[in-house]
Enzyme design. Structure first.
Site, PDB file in Angstrom:
ATOM      1  N   CYS A  77     -13.063  -6.363  -3.301  1.00  0.00           N
ATOM      2  CA  CYS A  77     -11.974  -5.393  -3.264  1.00  0.00           C
ATOM      3  C   CYS A  77     -11.529  -5.293  -1.808  1.00  0.00           C
ATOM      4  CB  CYS A  77     -12.431  -4.034  -3.776  1.00  0.00           C
ATOM      5  SG  CYS A  77     -11.166  -2.761  -3.599  1.00  0.00           S
ATOM      6  N   VAL A  78     -10.302  -5.676  -1.535  1.00  0.00           N
ATOM      7  CA  VAL A  78      -9.825  -5.745  -0.159  1.00  0.00           C
ATOM      8  C   VAL A  78      -9.854  -4.376   0.512  1.00  0.00           C
ATOM      9  CG1 VAL A  78      -7.365  -5.584  -0.746  1.00  0.00           C
ATOM     10  CG2 VAL A  78      -8.072  -6.728   1.367  1.00  0.00           C
TER      11      VAL A  78
END
Length: 129
Positions: free
Chosen positions: A79-80
């Site tokens: 998840c950036v």
């Protein structure tokens, strides 16, 4: 056979979440199930840093994730947003923000919660660790 998405919320070390997720994923694949992706969220993004250096006599869970991804062609997605908040930086993010260093190793890629939701639509089960 079932299609799974595996979500890892725990770090590589200091929690059993990553090892348990890895073992579940290995067992599922060996049993003929499909793993659409492994999504690293919250502290799970710490699994992707190249800066983990476990002692030579310790289990290297990060290396085992890489081996699994290569063997079964399973995408490992960070998840950036969770990653950037924790100082887990991919090369592209470093370049876009003028940083001289990054620490995300291959084959981990950055993605968003939208990718997780899209994957869930095609999966039979979301398994969280």
């Amino acid at each position: 056979m079932s299609k799974f998405i595996i979500q890892v919320n725990g770090p590589a070390y200091g929690s059993s979440a990553s090892v348990n997720a890895l073992r579940f994923t290995q067992a599922a694949l060996l049993s003929g199930h499909q793993v659409i992706c492994v999504f690293f969220y919250q502290d799970g993004v710490y699994n992707s840093t190249e800066l983990n250096l476990p002692a030579s006599d310790e289990y290297d869970v990060v290396q085992q994730w890489k081996i699994l991804a290569a063997k079964y062609q399973v995408p490992l997605v960070n998840c950036v947003s969770a990653a950037l908040r924790r100082g887990i930086i991919a090369q592209q993010d470093a370049q876009e923000n003028g940083l001289s260093h990054w620490n995300v190793g291959q084959p981990f890629i950055m993605g968003g919660l939208g990718e997780l939701v899209t994957g869930i639509e095609s999966a039979d089960r979301l398994i969280c660790f």
